[in-house]
Motif scaffolding. Structure first.
Motif, PDB file in Angstrom:
ATOM      1  N   ASN A   1      19.327   7.741   9.466  1.00 28.11           N
ATOM      2  CA  ASN A   1      19.416   9.146   9.531  1.00 28.11           C
ATOM      3  C   ASN A   1      17.675   8.777  10.732  1.00 28.11           C
ATOM      4  O   ASN A   1      16.876   8.845  10.232  1.00 28.11           O
ATOM      5  CB  ASN A   1      18.557  10.218   8.651  1.00 28.11           C
ATOM      6  N   ARG A   2      18.414   8.466  12.048  1.00 33.15           N
ATOM      7  CA  ARG A   2      17.337   8.314  12.690  1.00 33.15           C
ATOM      8  C   ARG A   2      16.096   9.299  13.171  1.00 33.15           C
ATOM      9  O   ARG A   2      17.042   9.813  14.051  1.00 33.15           O
ATOM     10  CB  ARG A   2      17.863   7.389  14.182  1.00 33.15           C
ATOM     11  N   ILE A   3      14.670   9.572  12.456  1.00 38.58           N
ATOM     12  CA  ILE A   3      14.619  10.988  12.834  1.00 38.58           C
ATOM     13  C   ILE A   3      13.129  10.135  13.357  1.00 38.58           C
ATOM     14  O   ILE A   3      12.322   9.748  12.924  1.00 38.58           O
ATOM     15  CB  ILE A   3      13.867  11.548  11.227  1.00 38.58           C
ATOM     16  N   GLU A   4      12.189  10.791  14.345  1.00 31.64           N
ATOM     17  CA  GLU A   4      10.954  11.205  14.815  1.00 31.64           C
ATOM     18  C   GLU A   4      10.165  11.505  13.670  1.00 31.64           C
ATOM     19  O   GLU A   4       9.824  12.294  13.151  1.00 31.64           O
ATOM     20  CB  GLU A   4      11.537  11.808  15.743  1.00 31.64           C
ATOM     21  N   TYR A   5       8.383  10.398  14.167  1.00 31.25           N
ATOM     22  CA  TYR A   5       7.055  10.997  13.033  1.00 31.25           C
ATOM     23  C   TYR A   5       6.971  12.100  13.363  1.00 31.25           C
ATOM     24  O   TYR A   5       6.200  11.469  14.716  1.00 31.25           O
ATOM     25  CB  TYR A   5       6.969   9.048  12.926  1.00 31.25           C
ATOM     26  N   LYS A   6       6.759  13.089  12.746  1.00 30.05           N
ATOM     27  CA  LYS A   6       6.306  13.924  13.434  1.00 30.05           C
ATOM     28  C   LYS A   6       5.183  14.413  12.036  1.00 30.05           C
ATOM     29  O   LYS A   6       5.022  14.691  11.459  1.00 30.05           O
ATOM     30  CB  LYS A   6       6.903  14.934  13.736  1.00 30.05           C
ATOM     31  N   PRO A   7       3.661  13.989  11.946  1.00 29.27           N
ATOM     32  CA  PRO A   7       2.656  14.038  11.140  1.00 29.27           C
ATOM     33  C   PRO A   7       2.213  15.771  11.369  1.00 29.27           C
ATOM     34  O   PRO A   7       1.724  16.236  10.060  1.00 29.27           O
ATOM     35  CB  PRO A   7       1.553  13.655  11.768  1.00 29.27           C
TER      36      PRO A   7
ATOM     37  N   GLU B   1       8.134   7.432   4.435  1.00 30.13           N
ATOM     38  CA  GLU B   1       9.253   8.464   4.051  1.00 30.13           C
ATOM     39  C   GLU B   1      10.097   8.553   5.089  1.00 30.13           C
ATOM     40  O   GLU B   1      11.330   8.497   5.897  1.00 30.13           O
ATOM     41  CB  GLU B   1       8.835  10.342   3.744  1.00 30.13           C
ATOM     42  N   THR B   2       9.623   8.591   6.629  1.00 32.42           N
ATOM     43  CA  THR B   2      10.045   8.505   7.859  1.00 32.42           C
ATOM     44  C   THR B   2      10.556   7.192   8.471  1.00 32.42           C
ATOM     45  O   THR B   2      11.640   7.651   8.484  1.00 32.42           O
ATOM     46  CB  THR B   2       8.877   9.151   9.391  1.00 32.42           C
ATOM     47  N   VAL B   3      10.173   6.082   8.273  1.00 30.33           N
ATOM     48  CA  VAL B   3      10.683   5.166   8.416  1.00 30.33           C
ATOM     49  C   VAL B   3      12.077   4.597   7.349  1.00 30.33           C
ATOM     50  O   VAL B   3      13.479   4.528   7.429  1.00 30.33           O
ATOM     51  CB  VAL B   3       9.902   4.052   8.650  1.00 30.33           C
ATOM     52  N   ALA B   4      12.259   5.109   6.156  1.00 30.62           N
ATOM     53  CA  ALA B   4      13.255   5.154   5.270  1.00 30.62           C
ATOM     54  C   ALA B   4      15.010   5.572   5.805  1.00 30.62           C
ATOM     55  O   ALA B   4      15.239   5.616   5.724  1.00 30.62           O
ATOM     56  CB  ALA B   4      12.865   5.901   4.088  1.00 30.62           C
ATOM     57  N   GLN B   5      14.223   7.093   6.313  1.00 30.52           N
ATOM     58  CA  GLN B   5      15.131   8.007   6.675  1.00 30.52           C
ATOM     59  C   GLN B   5      15.696   7.007   7.816  1.00 30.52           C
ATOM     60  O   GLN B   5      17.294   6.835   8.101  1.00 30.52           O
ATOM     61  CB  GLN B   5      15.282   8.944   7.035  1.00 30.52           C
ATOM     62  N   THR B   6      15.412   6.742   8.625  1.00 29.37           N
ATOM     63  CA  THR B   6      15.642   5.704   9.747  1.00 29.37           C
ATOM     64  C   THR B   6      16.644   4.873   9.234  1.00 29.37           C
ATOM     65  O   THR B   6      17.647   4.139   9.857  1.00 29.37           O
ATOM     66  CB  THR B   6      15.289   5.520  10.830  1.00 29.37           C
ATOM     67  N   ILE B   7      15.750   3.917   8.602  1.00 33.48           N
ATOM     68  CA  ILE B   7      16.721   2.815   8.065  1.00 33.48           C
ATOM     69  C   ILE B   7      17.754   2.849   7.106  1.00 33.48           C
ATOM     70  O   ILE B   7      18.861   2.294   7.089  1.00 33.48           O
ATOM     71  CB  ILE B   7      15.782   1.539   7.070  1.00 33.48           C
ATOM     72  N   CYS B   8      18.082   4.285   6.683  1.00 30.31           N
ATOM     73  CA  CYS B   8      19.533   4.565   5.766  1.00 30.31           C
ATOM     74  C   CYS B   8      20.438   5.492   6.752  1.00 30.31           C
ATOM     75  O   CYS B   8      20.843   6.274   6.111  1.00 30.31           O
ATOM     76  CB  CYS B   8      18.470   4.721   4.520  1.00 30.31           C
TER      77      CYS B   8
ATOM     78  N   ASN C   1       6.824   3.016  18.828  1.00 36.37           N
ATOM     79  CA  ASN C   1       7.074   4.901  19.635  1.00 36.37           C
ATOM     80  C   ASN C   1       7.697   5.535  18.733  1.00 36.37           C
ATOM     81  O   ASN C   1       6.457   5.009  17.565  1.00 36.37           O
ATOM     82  CB  ASN C   1       8.541   4.304  19.833  1.00 36.37           C
ATOM     83  N   ARG C   2       7.953   6.685  18.900  1.00 35.20           N
ATOM     84  CA  ARG C   2       7.700   7.743  18.134  1.00 35.20           C
ATOM     85  C   ARG C   2       8.416   7.539  16.900  1.00 35.20           C
ATOM     86  O   ARG C   2       8.799   8.064  15.463  1.00 35.20           O
ATOM     87  CB  ARG C   2       8.695   9.228  18.634  1.00 35.20           C
ATOM     88  N   TYR C   3       9.463   6.591  16.652  1.00 37.91           N
ATOM     89  CA  TYR C   3      10.505   6.101  15.167  1.00 37.91           C
ATOM     90  C   TYR C   3       9.778   4.931  14.454  1.00 37.91           C
ATOM     91  O   TYR C   3      10.837   4.559  13.907  1.00 37.91           O
ATOM     92  CB  TYR C   3      12.361   6.035  16.115  1.00 37.91           C
ATOM     93  N   LEU C   4       8.707   4.682  14.981  1.00 37.29           N
ATOM     94  CA  LEU C   4       7.909   3.773  14.277  1.00 37.29           C
ATOM     95  C   LEU C   4       8.756   1.925  14.710  1.00 37.29           C
ATOM     96  O   LEU C   4       8.848   1.399  13.702  1.00 37.29           O
ATOM     97  CB  LEU C   4       7.509   4.489  12.779  1.00 37.29           C
TER      98      LEU C   4
ATOM     99  N   GLY D   1       0.585  -1.303   0.126  1.00 35.63           N
ATOM    100  CA  GLY D   1      -0.008   0.274   0.427  1.00 35.63           C
ATOM    101  C   GLY D   1       1.192   1.400   0.265  1.00 35.63           C
ATOM    102  O   GLY D   1       2.055   1.615   0.043  1.00 35.63           O
ATOM    103  N   VAL D   2      -0.012   2.535   0.649  1.00 36.83           N
ATOM    104  CA  VAL D   2       0.951   3.769   0.231  1.00 36.83           C
ATOM    105  C   VAL D   2       2.602   3.520   1.230  1.00 36.83           C
ATOM    106  O   VAL D   2       3.476   4.105   1.367  1.00 36.83           O
ATOM    107  CB  VAL D   2      -0.007   4.639   0.403  1.00 36.83           C
ATOM    108  N   ALA D   3       1.456   3.196   2.291  1.00 39.54           N
ATOM    109  CA  ALA D   3       3.630   3.353   2.992  1.00 39.54           C
ATOM    110  C   ALA D   3       4.007   2.218   3.170  1.00 39.54           C
ATOM    111  O   ALA D   3       5.179   3.070   3.419  1.00 39.54           O
ATOM    112  CB  ALA D   3       2.783   3.083   4.684  1.00 39.54           C
ATOM    113  N   GLY D   4       3.788   0.936   2.914  1.00 41.76           N
ATOM    114  CA  GLY D   4       5.184  -0.293   1.973  1.00 41.76           C
ATOM    115  C   GLY D   4       6.067   0.799   0.685  1.00 41.76           C
ATOM    116  O   GLY D   4       6.904   0.978   1.075  1.00 41.76           O
ATOM    117  N   ILE D   5       5.179   1.900   0.321  1.00 45.96           N
ATOM    118  CA  ILE D   5       5.413   1.581  -1.417  1.00 45.96           C
ATOM    119  C   ILE D   5       6.457   2.917  -1.080  1.00 45.96           C
ATOM    120  O   ILE D   5       6.889   3.029  -1.355  1.00 45.96           O
ATOM    121  CB  ILE D   5       4.837   1.629  -2.238  1.00 45.96           C
ATOM    122  N   SER D   6       5.752   3.705   0.000  1.00 51.39           N
ATOM    123  CA  SER D   6       6.498   5.341  -0.039  1.00 51.39           C
ATOM    124  C   SER D   6       7.827   4.947   0.744  1.00 51.39           C
ATOM    125  O   SER D   6       9.477   5.055   0.687  1.00 51.39           O
ATOM    126  CB  SER D   6       5.251   5.950   1.166  1.00 51.39           C
ATOM    127  N   ALA D   7       7.717   3.868   1.755  1.00 50.79           N
ATOM    128  CA  ALA D   7       9.292   3.286   2.448  1.00 50.79           C
ATOM    129  C   ALA D   7      10.545   3.098   1.295  1.00 50.79           C
ATOM    130  O   ALA D   7      11.154   3.325   1.216  1.00 50.79           O
ATOM    131  CB  ALA D   7       8.827   2.290   3.458  1.00 50.79           C
TER     132      ALA D   7
END
Length: 449
Positions: free
Chosen positions: A313-319, A304-311, A263-266, A10-16
């Motif tokens: 650049n660990r960042i918090e999810y801030k909608p 998009e957020t979890v992609a940064q963390t996996i690569c 958590n806030r970092y998914l 879906g949109v979440a998985g493919i965005s990642a």
């Protein structure tokens, strides 16, 4: 090289997947049992209604995945072994992962109704649901009546779809007014009227008791709890909300609530395992948001957020500030910030409501009754600019400023009728103000030209 496995396309998985590829050369595998390729779930209704073909709601060409080295695997994951970092597929195949992203979305709620698994009973969430609806309700000769159970956005979409083929629809809504757990009373009342005007048999304050089978095990009727009335029908649409699709994780050691706890970092409680989209559940809700958000744009942001963390650049999810949009038949709806229903209204929250005397157009503005701070806006039938309201919410503007500059937020084309003067006049009358609405500034005109 890390092996990144994403369950769900879906949109979440493919965005990642897309953002991991932009940021790295990691191996990416996307597993889905629903379709070969990603599609826009919110556009499924337009395929049934004949406005689009299914291939039109696939944003990327089929060659996109191979070119971007995103491997697609069709199948069900039946088990996750976090000790060995292995996924069992369809009870046989196994796939190893270094990092796992769970993006399995939702499934329609079922509440144990007798007959809920009969032929002719279905939800409206997946591509398979769309295909099934074509079988169950291709036309009014095959489907002489449909009953929809549940008064949310998917329910009204399904009603619109069926009415587009002249199929009679009865709409069972347990609330006393449509979606009044979300919408303030004036807006909910307007949508009730609009549904009835579209020749949909709206039954408010009615619950499903039972779905009755014919001699072949297919739906023949439903029984209403409150009256005992039996309604003949050929299709029953179950649209009473959705639940995270996480049953396959029950023995995995991954912490579950209603969804996958993050958590806030998914991040889940297990190293190298993340969850995003409709299936992710925050330990603590972010502001006024719900712990689980089954919303298209939040799924994209989580990806998009979890992609940064996996690569790295660990960042918090801030909608950010809440917003959403939808359609109630042909009325466009937008919401920015927080406008709670009369049932859920905060003690500090005041509302101003304006409704057009003839057309199905209205707005509700929420503000702090003590400080006058603007809290949010709902609009029906008037398009507003997201970036303008997002900025006003960040700047914590007061409601008087918002009403004075309302024209700057209007997104309707140049020749559409504008209603700011009428809206502000009623605002002044209701609240004893003397605000003079400004016309759209030249700066705004040039910015939008």
């Amino acid at each position: 090289m890390d092996n990144i496995v994403i369950i769900g396309n879906g949109v979440a998985g493919i965005s990642a997947a897309r953002h991991i590829r932009k940021l790295s050369d990691k191996r990416i595998i996307v597993i889905s049992a629903e379709t070969d390729f990603f599609f826009s779930r919110t556009a499924l209704m337009y395929v049934y209604m004949g406005h689009m073909k299914f291939e039109h709601i696939q944003p990327y060409e089929n060659w996109f995945w191979e070119k971007n080295r995103i491997e697609l695997v069709r199948g069900y994951v039946t088990q996750v072994d976090t000790e060995t970092k292995q996924l069992q597929m369809d009870g046989s195949r196994a796939i190893q992962y270094d990092k796992l992203i769970i993006a399995t979305g939702s499934k329609p709620n079922k509440f144990g109704w007798p007959g809920q698994d009969l032929h002719g009973v279905q939800g409206l969430y997946s591509k398979q649901d769309l295909d099934l609806l074509e079988v169950n309700a291709p036309n009014k000769e095959v489907c002489k009546r449909a009953v929809i159970v549940g008064g949310g956005l998917i329910g009204i979409e399904m009603a619109e779809m069926l009415r587009s083929r002249d199929i009679p629809v009865t709409f069972l809504v347990r609330e006393e007014s449509f979606w009044n757990g979300v919408l303030p009373d004036g807006e909910s009342a307007m949508i009730n009227e609009h549904i009835l005007e579209h020749h949909i048999d709206l039954r408010l304050g009615n619950n499903l008791k039972e779905i009755v089978a014919d001699e072949n095990g297919k739906v023949k009727s439903v029984i209403i709890t409150e009256t005992g009335e039996e309604l003949p029908c050929d299709v029953v649409g179950l649209t009473a909300g959705v639940t995270p699709n996480v049953n396959f994780l029950k023995d995995s050691g991954i912490e579950l609530g209603r969804g996958v706890k993050v958590n806030r970092y998914l991040e889940t409680n297990v190293n190298d395992v993340y969850a995003i989209g409709d299936c992710a559940e925050q330990h603590e809700a972010i502001g006024n948001r719900r712990p689980i958000e089954a919303v298209w744009y939040t799924g994209r942001m989580m990806g998009e957020t979890v992609a940064q963390t996996i690569c790295g650049n660990r960042i918090e999810y801030k909608p950010g500030h809440w917003f959403n949009s939808a359609k109630f038949l042909d009325i466009e709806y937008q919401t920015y910030g927080w406008v709670f229903s009369n049932k859920g209204k905060k003690e500090y929250e005041a509302h101003f409501h304006w409704r057009h005397s003839e057309e199905k157009i209205c707005i509700t503005v929420a503000f702090h009754k003590d400080t006058n701070q603007f809290l949010g806006l709902n609009t029906f039938g008037i398009r507003m600019r997201h970036e303008v309201f997002d900025r006003w919410l960040t700047e914590e503007r007061d409601v008087d400023y918002v009403m004075e500059h309302l024209a700057d937020a209007n997104f309707d084309p140049e020749f559409f009728k504008k209603y700011e003067t009428e809206i502000v006049s009623k605002f002044n009358s209701d609240l004893g103000k003397s605000i003079n609405p400004k016309k759209k500034s030249l700066k705004r005109i040039f910015q939008t030209a």
